[in-house]
Design an enzyme around this catalytic site. Sequence first.
Site, short mmCIF file in Angstrom:
data_model
loop_
_atom_site.label_atom_id
_atom_site.label_comp_id
_atom_site.label_asym_id
_atom_site.label_seq_id
_atom_site.Cartn_x
_atom_site.Cartn_y
_atom_site.Cartn_z
N ALA A 152 38.20 39.57 37.58
CA ALA A 152 38.50 40.56 36.53
C ALA A 152 39.99 40.58 36.18
CB ALA A 152 38.02 41.93 36.99
N PRO A 153 40.31 41.07 34.97
CA PRO A 153 41.71 41.16 34.52
C PRO A 153 42.29 42.54 34.79
CG PRO A 153 40.28 41.64 32.69
CD PRO A 153 39.39 41.52 33.90
N TRP A 154 43.54 42.75 34.31
CA TRP A 154 44.22 44.01 34.64
C TRP A 154 44.19 45.05 33.53
CZ3 TRP A 154 47.75 43.97 30.84
CH2 TRP A 154 48.36 42.77 30.48
N LYS A 178 36.47 39.83 42.53
CA LYS A 178 37.90 39.96 42.79
C LYS A 178 38.56 40.68 41.61
CE LYS A 178 41.37 37.17 41.84
NZ LYS A 178 42.38 38.19 41.48
N PRO A 179 39.09 41.88 41.83
CA PRO A 179 39.85 42.52 40.75
C PRO A 179 41.19 41.82 40.57
CG PRO A 179 39.65 43.99 42.67
CD PRO A 179 39.07 42.67 43.07
N SER A 180 41.89 42.16 39.51
CA SER A 180 43.25 41.62 39.32
C SER A 180 44.14 42.08 40.47
CB SER A 180 43.83 42.12 38.00
OG SER A 180 45.23 41.91 37.99
N GLU A 181 45.02 41.21 40.91
CA GLU A 181 45.96 41.58 41.98
C GLU A 181 46.93 42.68 41.54
OE1 GLU A 181 45.62 38.75 40.45
OE2 GLU A 181 47.51 37.68 40.09
N SER A 231 42.78 35.17 30.94
CA SER A 231 43.49 34.43 29.88
C SER A 231 42.87 33.05 29.66
CB SER A 231 44.95 34.28 30.28
OG SER A 231 45.03 33.54 31.47
N THR A 234 43.73 30.42 32.43
CA THR A 234 42.92 30.62 33.65
C THR A 234 41.49 30.16 33.41
OG1 THR A 234 44.31 32.48 34.27
CG2 THR A 234 42.17 32.34 35.35
N GLU A 252 35.18 35.14 29.41
CA GLU A 252 35.61 36.09 28.38
C GLU A 252 37.13 36.02 28.35
OE1 GLU A 252 33.76 37.58 26.38
OE2 GLU A 252 31.80 37.52 27.34
N CYS A 286 41.93 42.48 24.50
CA CYS A 286 41.64 41.13 24.00
C CYS A 286 41.22 41.15 22.54
CB CYS A 286 40.57 40.48 24.86
SG CYS A 286 39.12 41.53 25.04
N GLU A 384 48.47 34.63 21.69
CA GLU A 384 48.23 36.00 22.16
C GLU A 384 49.45 36.51 22.92
OE1 GLU A 384 45.56 36.60 25.60
OE2 GLU A 384 44.57 38.13 24.40
P1 NAD Z 1 44.78 36.14 34.02
O1 NAD Z 1 44.08 34.96 33.47
O2 NAD Z 1 46.18 36.02 34.40
O3 NAD Z 1 44.02 36.68 35.31
C1 NAD Z 1 42.66 37.07 35.25
C2 NAD Z 1 42.08 37.01 36.65
O4 NAD Z 1 41.99 35.64 37.04
C3 NAD Z 1 42.92 37.71 37.72
O5 NAD Z 1 42.07 38.38 38.60
C4 NAD Z 1 43.62 36.55 38.40
O6 NAD Z 1 43.98 36.80 39.73
C5 NAD Z 1 42.57 35.46 38.33
N1 NAD Z 1 43.05 34.09 38.39
C6 NAD Z 1 44.21 33.59 37.92
N2 NAD Z 1 44.25 32.26 38.10
C7 NAD Z 1 43.08 31.90 38.67
C8 NAD Z 1 42.52 30.66 39.09
N3 NAD Z 1 43.17 29.51 38.92
N4 NAD Z 1 41.29 30.65 39.63
C9 NAD Z 1 40.60 31.81 39.77
N5 NAD Z 1 41.08 33.01 39.41
C10 NAD Z 1 42.30 33.06 38.86
O7 NAD Z 1 44.53 37.28 32.94
P2 NAD Z 1 45.16 38.75 32.96
O8 NAD Z 1 46.60 38.57 32.62
O9 NAD Z 1 44.77 39.49 34.19
O10 NAD Z 1 44.38 39.46 31.75
C11 NAD Z 1 44.78 39.34 30.46
C12 NAD Z 1 43.95 38.30 29.73
O11 NAD Z 1 42.56 38.67 29.80
C13 NAD Z 1 44.27 38.24 28.26
O12 NAD Z 1 44.33 36.90 27.82
C14 NAD Z 1 43.09 38.97 27.61
O13 NAD Z 1 42.86 38.62 26.27
C15 NAD Z 1 41.98 38.58 28.50
N6 NAD Z 1 40.87 39.53 28.36
C16 NAD Z 1 39.73 39.11 27.73
C17 NAD Z 1 38.66 39.98 27.55
C18 NAD Z 1 37.39 39.56 26.87
O14 NAD Z 1 36.42 40.29 26.95
N7 NAD Z 1 37.35 38.40 26.22
C19 NAD Z 1 38.75 41.31 28.01
C20 NAD Z 1 39.93 41.70 28.66
C21 NAD Z 1 40.98 40.80 28.84
#
Ligand code: NAD
Length: 481
Positions: A152-154, A178-181, A231, A234, A252, A286, A384
């Site tokens: 999940a994201p933050w 796993k939630p966001s760190e 993102s 990721t 997503e 997003c 973005e």
């Molecule tokens: P991020 O990609 O940095 O991290 C998301 C999650 O992935 C975190 O829990 C992180 O620890 C984990 N992660 C990072 N690298 C990884 C890897 N190599 N393998 C497995 N897990 C990994 O994203 P963020 O900064 O937390 O969130 C923001 C992003 O999320 C934005 O791009 C936003 O648009 C997107 N988002 C999309 C939606 C949607 O429904 N499409 C909804 C909310 C957020």
Amino acid sequence: MLSPTIPALRNLVGGTLVDGVDGAQRDIVNPATGEVVARVPEGTQADVERAIEAAQAARIGWRDTTPGQRMELLLALADAVDAHAAELAALESLNVGKPMSLALEELPICSDELRFFAGAARTLSAPTAGEYAAGYTSMVRREPLGIVGQIAPWNYPLMMAIWKIAPALAAGNVVVLKPSELTPISTLRFAELAAEILPPGVLNVITGDGPGVGVGIVRHRAIAMVSLTGSVPTGKDIARAAADTLKRVHLELGGKAPVIVLDDADPKAVAEGLRVASFLNSGQDCTAAARVLAGPGIYDALLEELVPAVRSLKMGDPADGDAIEMGPVISARQQEKVLGYLDRATSAGAEVLTGGSAGSDRGFFVEPTIVVGVGQDAEIVQQELFGPVVTVQRLDDVNDAVAMANDVPYGLAASVWTRDVGKALDAVRRLDFGCVWVNDHLPFLSEMPHGGFKESGYGKDLSVYALDDYTRVKHAMVRLD
Ligand code: NAD
């Protein structure tokens, strides 16, 4: 030395709240102040293994529950969310820096999603069983996948976790999430509530970062599907890593939503819409309305309405009271990233009509910002930012609107504003985005699918489509003689 009153939160594994296997902890920060507000386990591969073992032990028992039994437990989870809404909203506000009013609005949405999937669990469908070859009866079974890994994201930590957990459990899967760190607090509290309701091991929540825990979930052979909200980079990493075990991937990802404003739209209504849709959650959404494409006949009138509307947004620490409408962005890194885009845009000739800087020495703020004078190729239009920034481009020819809207790598959400229903429907048809609003921007529903096209990913959250994504279909063919 940190205060001993800072709470140390724990993971949920096999129905028990546990510390991380190697005992390391991570500080969790309030982005409005920069202060540490909690500590959580800093996970490693050992935590992944332990959680998957617990999920494995629960898998068959949960698979064999009836949809009606799963419904009862999901409804109980929804009731627990409602009963603890104020507490969960306060945690969300503290950890994400979002105004309490917004956090409180999210909680009934979370419980509604749990209730939707509680009911949807009983509606799985497939083609009719029958004799498609003489002497045989064929039928389709819709089955859970097994252990689902969810990341999940933050930005909306609890809501995004529930968007994932609810359909997966409803379909009969067990979960390692796993939630966001950066923002694990509310999900860990939800996990504590779930521990009182769900059988042990059905939902496991482990904290840690991408390299420490996320990668281990994605690579593990026992995980049948991995679902990420995050993102685009990721998502690409995960799709590549998942290829080794050919597990199912549900992504997503990010967006860069266009807002097409045709000349016959009401500029005041558009400005009021953008005041929310571009800046809600500090633009860390997003589907945020990120780039406006305004017809030549409405461009000036729109800016006359939009600039004062955005200037009137009250930014600050949500702890300062109900008047605060917009908090900080999530981290110093995110603040630097957004301000970096603004610096480079202005160096290239863009004009900032309001905002443009941090606006506060404390916490990680970025003022609500409007940028004009940018071309279609500018990075601030193409990429973005995930911050409180909207660009406004003037359309020389409204016939170019859809092509310009589609001209980004993303395809998550878009809106079109016009009083002409024919033009609106034509734009809906031609826009390459997973959701298109007409005369609004941002609302979503438990019953309707949410998910992107192009580099915004694939797979749907919400709706019965999400339930389908968390199942597999099996053909059973029975010879009758
Ligand atoms: P991020 O990609 O940095 O991290 C998301 C999650 O992935 C975190 O829990 C992180 O620890 C984990 N992660 C990072 N690298 C990884 C890897 N190599 N393998 C497995 N897990 C990994 O994203 P963020 O900064 O937390 O969130 C923001 C992003 O999320 C934005 O791009 C936003 O648009 C997107 N988002 C999309 C939606 C949607 O429904 N499409 C909804 C909310 C957020």
